[in-house]
Structures are given as structure tokens and as C-alpha cells.
Scaffold this active site. Sequence first.
Site, PDB file in Angstrom:
ATOM      1  N   ASP A  47     -10.050  -0.719   3.386  1.00 38.11           N
ATOM      2  CA  ASP A  47      -8.876  -1.212   4.098  1.00 38.11           C
ATOM      3  C   ASP A  47      -9.264  -1.543   5.537  1.00 38.11           C
ATOM      4  O   ASP A  47     -10.156  -0.901   6.107  1.00 38.11           O
ATOM      5  CB  ASP A  47      -7.804  -0.112   4.088  1.00 38.11           C
ATOM      6  CG  ASP A  47      -6.389  -0.611   4.342  1.00 38.11           C
ATOM      7  OD1 ASP A  47      -6.226  -1.537   5.154  1.00 38.11           O
ATOM      8  OD2 ASP A  47      -5.445  -0.049   3.761  1.00 38.11           O
ATOM      9  N   ASP A  53      -4.054   3.730   7.768  1.00 40.82           N
ATOM     10  CA  ASP A  53      -2.795   4.146   7.124  1.00 40.82           C
ATOM     11  C   ASP A  53      -2.591   5.650   7.224  1.00 40.82           C
ATOM     12  O   ASP A  53      -2.163   6.314   6.277  1.00 40.82           O
ATOM     13  CB  ASP A  53      -2.756   3.684   5.660  1.00 40.82           C
ATOM     14  CG  ASP A  53      -2.709   2.168   5.542  1.00 40.82           C
ATOM     15  OD1 ASP A  53      -2.363   1.498   6.531  1.00 40.82           O
ATOM     16  OD2 ASP A  53      -3.029   1.646   4.458  1.00 40.82           O
ATOM     17  N   ASP A  73      -7.430  -2.514  -0.682  1.00 39.32           N
ATOM     18  CA  ASP A  73      -6.448  -3.364  -0.027  1.00 39.32           C
ATOM     19  C   ASP A  73      -7.046  -4.755   0.147  1.00 39.32           C
ATOM     20  O   ASP A  73      -8.219  -4.889   0.520  1.00 39.32           O
ATOM     21  CB  ASP A  73      -6.097  -2.757   1.343  1.00 39.32           C
ATOM     22  CG  ASP A  73      -4.900  -3.413   2.019  1.00 39.32           C
ATOM     23  OD1 ASP A  73      -4.852  -4.646   2.087  1.00 39.32           O
ATOM     24  OD2 ASP A  73      -4.021  -2.674   2.509  1.00 39.32           O
ATOM     25  N   ASP A 103      -6.707  -6.691   2.495  1.00 37.23           N
ATOM     26  CA  ASP A 103      -7.185  -6.943   3.847  1.00 37.23           C
ATOM     27  C   ASP A 103      -8.487  -6.221   4.182  1.00 37.23           C
ATOM     28  O   ASP A 103      -9.002  -6.348   5.302  1.00 37.23           O
ATOM     29  CB  ASP A 103      -6.107  -6.652   4.893  1.00 37.23           C
ATOM     30  CG  ASP A 103      -5.764  -5.177   5.079  1.00 37.23           C
ATOM     31  OD1 ASP A 103      -6.600  -4.317   4.758  1.00 37.23           O
ATOM     32  OD2 ASP A 103      -4.653  -4.895   5.567  1.00 37.23           O
ATOM     33  N   HIS A 118      -7.142  -0.938   7.788  1.00 38.34           N
ATOM     34  CA  HIS A 118      -6.340   0.045   8.507  1.00 38.34           C
ATOM     35  C   HIS A 118      -6.552   1.435   7.915  1.00 38.34           C
ATOM     36  O   HIS A 118      -6.885   1.576   6.735  1.00 38.34           O
ATOM     37  CB  HIS A 118      -4.851  -0.312   8.405  1.00 38.34           C
ATOM     38  CG  HIS A 118      -4.538  -1.730   8.737  1.00 38.34           C
ATOM     39  ND1 HIS A 118      -4.610  -2.754   7.805  1.00 38.34           N
ATOM     40  CD2 HIS A 118      -4.169  -2.308   9.909  1.00 38.34           C
ATOM     41  CE1 HIS A 118      -4.285  -3.904   8.386  1.00 38.34           C
ATOM     42  NE2 HIS A 118      -4.021  -3.660   9.659  1.00 38.34           N
ATOM     43  N   HIS A 128       0.802  -1.219   0.000  1.00 34.96           N
ATOM     44  CA  HIS A 128       0.000   0.000   0.000  1.00 34.96           C
ATOM     45  C   HIS A 128       0.834   1.267   0.000  1.00 34.96           C
ATOM     46  O   HIS A 128       0.291   2.374  -0.165  1.00 34.96           O
ATOM     47  CB  HIS A 128      -0.988   0.004   1.172  1.00 34.96           C
ATOM     48  CG  HIS A 128      -2.326   0.528   0.793  1.00 34.96           C
ATOM     49  ND1 HIS A 128      -3.497   0.194   1.446  1.00 34.96           N
ATOM     50  CD2 HIS A 128      -2.706   1.373  -0.207  1.00 34.96           C
ATOM     51  CE1 HIS A 128      -4.519   0.816   0.871  1.00 34.96           C
ATOM     52  NE2 HIS A 128      -4.062   1.538  -0.128  1.00 34.96           N
ATOM     53  N   HIS A 140       4.050   1.496   4.572  1.00 39.03           N
ATOM     54  CA  HIS A 140       2.758   1.217   3.931  1.00 39.03           C
ATOM     55  C   HIS A 140       1.604   1.636   4.839  1.00 39.03           C
ATOM     56  O   HIS A 140       0.453   1.621   4.403  1.00 39.03           O
ATOM     57  CB  HIS A 140       2.635  -0.250   3.509  1.00 39.03           C
ATOM     58  CG  HIS A 140       2.499  -1.234   4.635  1.00 39.03           C
ATOM     59  ND1 HIS A 140       2.070  -2.534   4.426  1.00 39.03           N
ATOM     60  CD2 HIS A 140       2.752  -1.141   5.960  1.00 39.03           C
ATOM     61  CE1 HIS A 140       2.061  -3.183   5.587  1.00 39.03           C
ATOM     62  NE2 HIS A 140       2.475  -2.361   6.522  1.00 39.03           N
ATOM     63  N   GLU A 169      -1.483  -4.856  -1.793  1.00 36.77           N
ATOM     64  CA  GLU A 169      -1.136  -5.774  -0.713  1.00 36.77           C
ATOM     65  C   GLU A 169      -1.351  -7.239  -1.052  1.00 36.77           C
ATOM     66  O   GLU A 169      -1.290  -8.095  -0.173  1.00 36.77           O
ATOM     67  CB  GLU A 169      -1.865  -5.425   0.593  1.00 36.77           C
ATOM     68  CG  GLU A 169      -1.426  -4.110   1.208  1.00 36.77           C
ATOM     69  CD  GLU A 169      -0.043  -4.132   1.859  1.00 36.77           C
ATOM     70  OE1 GLU A 169       0.529  -5.228   2.008  1.00 36.77           O
ATOM     71  OE2 GLU A 169       0.457  -3.037   2.201  1.00 36.77           O
TER      72      GLU A 169
END
Length: 306
Positions: free
Chosen positions: A124, A128, A226, A228, A126, A97, A141, A271
Site C-alpha cells: 500500500d 492505514d 491495494d 495504489d 499508505h 480497504h 479505509h 481499492e
Amino acid sequence: MPSKEIHLIGAPVDCGKRRQGCLMGPDAYRTAGLADALRTLGHTVVDQGNVAPDPFEDVAEPTVYARAENIAWTAAPSRAAQSACATALPIFMGGDHALALGTVHGAAAHAAGLNRPLFVLWLDAHTDYHTPDTTGSGNLHGTPMGYVTGREGFDGFPAVTNPVPHERIAMLGLRSVDAEERAALEATDVTYIDMRHIDEHGIAKPLAAFLDRVAAANGLLHVSLDVDFLDPAIAPAVGTTVPGGATIREGHLVMEMICDSDLMTSLDLVELNPFLDERGRTAQVMVDLTASAFGRRVFDRPTRAY
């Protein structure tokens, strides 16, 4: 969806974290048939090959991993994004990412040149939203949203002359957020939708409200997906797995709504670590989701056996 001119751009970024393998992502998407899936939907697809980083000489630091390499991987994708957005709808095939440090930076420059606002949909687990000064892991990332919104601490990186205002960002699928990131985000106007909110209220309403804002502002929309974002049970090939992610139907619904809006002007697929995949399963899921963003409907989906 109207037919699009789509440029596939590989960005084999593998310096945003210490666990290696994302550099194989672009070729995994190619092998999984991303170009053919989009052509079947009536789009013109040109594979532009892979972007290479600017020259760099990395120096080990005690707290930040591969700073110079990440700077090099920010400058090159930024130029690629700004150029590609002028003529096509680019899909950046990552890579981790950290590539969004460059792609969002370049998309924002393109939008500024058109005197139109850039909005970012961040799919995502997260946020970030760290900076090199706040990250506990040292992995960059986890910093793209901090960078493109103009937070301090990015010494040596390309200047952020067109920061993305917080109110033009929506983060969906959050379920792993550091306390410091949470406190920083809560002081902003970012729209953040965690998995509890999705469990209680569904994913469609907050996404529809955000897309309506993009349309009302005549905005451009950069989507950053992403792996995830999805639950690891359906998408295991990522080094940052967090249980409890979006289901396959929620993922397709998001992408179908993006398609219906016809607002997306650039896309990150990030990712994917093929080294962690199961017979290409995650790569195929990501290709299928991308197809939904470009016009594939539930009745069109092929049946797959993994």
C-alpha cells in the site's frame, strides 16, 4: 506451487471513503477473468458470490464518515474470512480497504484457533494506521491497521480479541503517511519499507527477510494488496493515487516471491474503482499480479494491448 482450493469472495465495500465506485470492483475482477486465470494454473476455484453487510442504521457524524455502515462491513467479512480460511485460500475482491477491518480480523481469529501466528503483508502507499479518533479525513479505509493491532477508538466495532502484534506486520511501498501516523508507527516494531528504501536497496531483500520470519514461526500470511501500491501510470483506477509507486516488475516480483514461499493463506484485492479505469486496464493488471502469486511465471505471461 501445489494446487490450491481458492474461494473468490466479493466484498463490495464502498463506505470507507466518500468517493464512490469501489462497489463495482468484484464484478470487474470477474469480468477481467480472475477465476479463469487461476484455473489455468491448475487451481480449483469456487466463486462464492458477494458478502453482504450486517443490518445497520447510519447516523451522520461530524468527523467520521459512515461509522455504522463500516461496522456492518467489518462484522460480515470477518465471519466470512474465519469460515473460508478453514477450508480454502480466500481471495477477497474489494471494495475499498475498509474491508480489511473484517478480513484481517477474521483471519486472526482463524489463526488463533489453530494456535498459529498470523502475519500481515500490507502492500500500500499508505499505512492505514489511523483510528476514528485520529483520522483527519474521517474516512475509515485509513484505519484497518490501527484496528487489527488493537488501537483504541473503535467503539461499536467487533472486539479485537486476537490483535496482530506489530512485529508480525510488514508494510511495503509506503509514500503517503500522515505525520501522526508516522510518529505512532515509529514507536512500534512494524516493518515499514517506503519507496526511498526500495529505490536504494530494492524490494526483494526486505520482503525475503519478512517471509523468512513467517516461515520460521510456522505462521499464516494474510496479504492485502491495494491498487495504489502500484504507480498510477500502470494502475490508474484508484481514488487515492500517489505518484512514484511500485513498477509492474516490482509488483510481479513481490507476488512471485509470495508464490515461491507458499506461505500465503488469504488475500485482499482492494481499492479498485472501475469508474476511474481505462478499458479495464487496472483490473487486468491486478488479475495478472494475482496470477503471479499463484504460479504464473514470466515465460507464461500473455502479451496484452490496452
